[in-house]
Design a protein around this motif. Structure first.
Motif, PDB file in Angstrom:
ATOM      1  N   TYR A 137       7.225  -5.209   3.177  1.00  0.00           N
ATOM      2  CA  TYR A 137       6.115  -4.748   2.322  1.00  0.00           C
ATOM      3  C   TYR A 137       6.790  -4.651   0.666  1.00  0.00           C
ATOM      4  CZ  TYR A 137       3.505  -1.367   0.194  1.00  0.00           C
ATOM      5  OH  TYR A 137       2.623  -0.551  -0.542  1.00  0.00           O
TER       6      TYR A 137
ATOM      7  N   GLU B 120      -1.059  -5.786  -2.332  1.00  0.00           N
ATOM      8  CA  GLU B 120      -1.851  -4.630  -1.368  1.00  0.00           C
ATOM      9  C   GLU B 120      -3.517  -5.052  -2.166  1.00  0.00           C
ATOM     10  OE1 GLU B 120      -1.308  -1.339  -2.934  1.00  0.00           O
ATOM     11  OE2 GLU B 120       0.549  -0.497  -1.572  1.00  0.00           O
TER      12      GLU B 120
ATOM     13  N   LYS C  44       4.470  -4.056  -2.805  1.00  0.00           N
ATOM     14  CA  LYS C  44       3.610  -3.562  -3.277  1.00  0.00           C
ATOM     15  C   LYS C  44       2.091  -4.471  -3.878  1.00  0.00           C
ATOM     16  CE  LYS C  44       1.275   0.872  -5.771  1.00  0.00           C
ATOM     17  NZ  LYS C  44       2.350   2.341  -6.663  1.00  0.00           N
TER      18      LYS C  44
END
Length: 607
Positions: free
Chosen positions: A479, A484, A481
């Motif tokens: 993941y 996104e 950010k």
């Protein structure tokens, strides 16, 4: 008197010679001094830098390209080790003999390799490549004879592997060698032997998948011999991608296209996720990994069928009767019809000197809206189109997402075409005719759409009136950010009344469920299917009837079918086109039935 042997002339001669010699020596020393001054003072910094560069070499360490998974975690694309065969020129005394011995264990072009070796201008301790990706059997044979093969070495590097060959090839894409322009581009940090994404997901998300190279700072001697490692920076692997597609459904979709040209898009109508996408004919992306020469490339791209084209997003076709959905919405929204109003269909409709015909030769007789949609009456929609005019039809077609790209994150998408009177005048220099409007009203004429556009449009009718931007990425690992935005759901509400959508949905159920519905072959036991058939004509109705079964495949009609199921709780939307497949109801509708039944069986079991 005895002669002393002293001769002043000889002494004078040697004095002149000596002075001349002194002058010559002085000039030589002056020139040497000037050269040393030039090298050490004027050019000292330059040569110091060159010396450092000769002493220190930077070796790149390749990064591992990110893997690609389907929505269920099945690994689709990864990397495998490639064993590359090299020789070190400095360590080979008899190149020809060494190459001959190697050729007994490894298959390669002996003559071509020797010619390349003779023309090799690199330093003698720089390894020379003989063959990439030797087989495991060849590797074992070379390793077993290493003691008698001085100067031979094996390098291991990661190469792309498409685990299921041609499966989802147009969606996944392929890799190709970096170009000169890409080598010079800032921020890419590419080398001549690098492979980069050339199509599909591999191209669209190339930077994410590539990762960051590492490197070693190595001290070498003047001959290029490695002395020691001064510094080492490890590479960073690329991000892994989890796609929205379901491999089980993808297999079914591709099986339905075997031996055919066309495309199928399966989409979740509630959020725009692509569940499957196939284009036929397809190709195996693995063939690009080891590279190909210009003749092999020309042979591939010239093959009949346009193997590399992703028809799902770049194929542009007349939509045929599928477009009657748009004409119906236009007429309902503009208040041009009531569902109970009847129009008489005699099988032909004369406008001026031109006769427009219905697909049903002797007509449907008096026919109202729901039956006209179910049986796809052309005369009914000709008359609606004439009432509306091209500008109103074009307005609602664009509102439903036609004539523009859907925004699917793949390179190469085409926008299609929604024609208007201004467009025709600008393009062809001639005015729009009423016949043009009638042709567009049943999905013919200048009108062009892609399968992905049809999937998005049909979804909007059954999801409450939302045009979703198609999505292909479900997750990025690990993941981060920064990414996104990739997962942001982008949608637009269409300006169509809920009542209109309900009427059109009901009419599409009639297409499948009515006794004479053109989409009745899309029925699935226990599941309510809504759909619309389309037959995109490449020649006139009159010509088609006269030639009948003798018509050549190249001018046979394209077969369309769009569908949503279950109609009251939509979970899958389909857009199917079979090039030169004939009638949509007989060719494309049964394909939809097979896909829907299989998918909903899995979907129910997976919940």
């Amino acid at each position: 008197m005895k002669n002393s042997g002293f001769n002043p002339l000889i002494i004078e001669y040697y004095k002149r010679r000596f002075k001349f010699a002194v002058i010559i020596v002085a000039v030589i020393f002056t020139l040497l001094f000037l050269r040393l001054w030039y090298l050490q003072i004027l050019k000292g910094q330059l040569y110091r830098l060159r010396s450092e560069k000769n002493r220190i070499r930077l070796n790149e360490t390749p990064s591992i390209r990110g893997k690609i998974f389907d929505r269920n975690g099945l690994l689709l694309v990864d990397n495998s080790p490639s064993y590359d065969l090299y020789v070190v020129p400095e360590e080979i005394r008899y190149p020809k003999e060494t190459f001959n011995v190697l050729n007994r264990f490894v298959k390669f072009d002996l003559k071509e390799s020797l010619n390349r070796y003779k023309n090799n201008n690199r330093l003698p301790f720089i390894p020379f490549l003989i063959k990439k990706n030797i087989s495991r059997v060849e590797l074992v044979l070379v390793e077993n004879h290493r003691f008698s093969l001085a100067g031979v070495m094996i390098k291991v590097r990661p190469v792309r592997r498409y685990r299921y060959g041609s499966l989802a090839s147009h969606l996944l894409g392929y890799l190709g060698k970096v170009t000169k322009s890409e080598l010079n581009a800032e921020g890419l940090n590419l080398s001549p032997d690098d492979m980069v994404g050339r199509a599909g997901i591999e191209a669209r998300y190339n930077k994410l998948l590539m990762g960051v190279k590492g490197g070693e700072q190595i001290e070498v001697d003047a001959m290029g011999r490695r002395i020691k490692v001064l510094n080492r920076v490890p590479p960073t692997s690329g991000y892994d991608l989890v796609l929205t597609i379901d491999t089980r459904l993808q297999r079914i979709v591709e099986d339905c296209l075997l031996g055919k040209k066309g495309a199928i898009v399966a989409m979740n109508p509630r959020d725009g996720e692509i569940l499957a996408m196939a284009s036929s004919p397809n190709y195996d992306p693995n063939i690009f990994i080891q590279g190909m020469d210009i003749n092999e490339w020309k042979s591939l791209v010239s093959k009949k069928g346009a193997f590399l084209q992703n028809r799902a997003i770049s194929g542009q076709y007349p939509p045929g009767s599928v477009f009657k959905i748009v004409t119906a919405i236009s007429a309902l929204e503009e208040g041009m019809i009531d569902t109970d109003d009847e129009i008489f269909c005699s099988g032909k409709y004369r406008v001026g000197d031109t006769v427009f015909r219905c697909w049903k030769r002797y007509g449907h007789g008096p026919i109202s809206f729901y039956r006209a949609m179910a049986e796809s009456c052309d005369i009914y929609f000709y008359k609606l189109g004439q009432r509306l005019g091209i500008e109103k039809i074009a307005k609602w077609a664009k509102e439903l997402g036609l004539g523009r790209k859907t925004g699917i994150p793949l390179p190469g998408e085409k926008p299609g075409l929604v024609p208007t009177s201004k467009w025709k005048l600008k393009t062809y220099g001639i005015p729009w005719q009423i016949g043009d409007t009638l042709a567009v009203s049943i999905g013919q004429g200048y009108l062009l759409v892609s399968p992905i556009q049809m999937a998005v449009m049909i979804s909007s009718i059954f999801n409450g009136g939302y045009i979703y931007q198609p999505r292909l990425i479900k997750e990025i690992r690990p993941y981060d950010k920064r990414f996104e935005k990739i997962f942001e759901q982008k949608r637009r509400k269409i300006k169509v009344k809920a009542k209109t959508l309900c009427v059109v949905k009901r009419s599409m159920i009639h297409v499948v469920e009515d006794k004479n519905g053109t989409g009745r072959r899309a029925r699935v036991k226990g599941i309510r299917v809504a759909g619309k058939t389309g037959t995109a004509q490449l020649i006139s109705t009159k010509e088609r009837r006269s030639k009948d079964k003798d018509i050549s495949n190249e001018i046979r009609d394209h077969a369309w079918f769009v569908a949503v199921a279950p109609a009251d709780n939509p979970k899958i939307a389909l857009s199917i086109i079979i090039e030169h497949g004939g009638h949509g109801g007989s060719t494309a509708a049964p394909i939809a039935a097979k896909i829907i039944s299989e998918y909903l069986r899995w979907e129910k079991r997976d919940v």
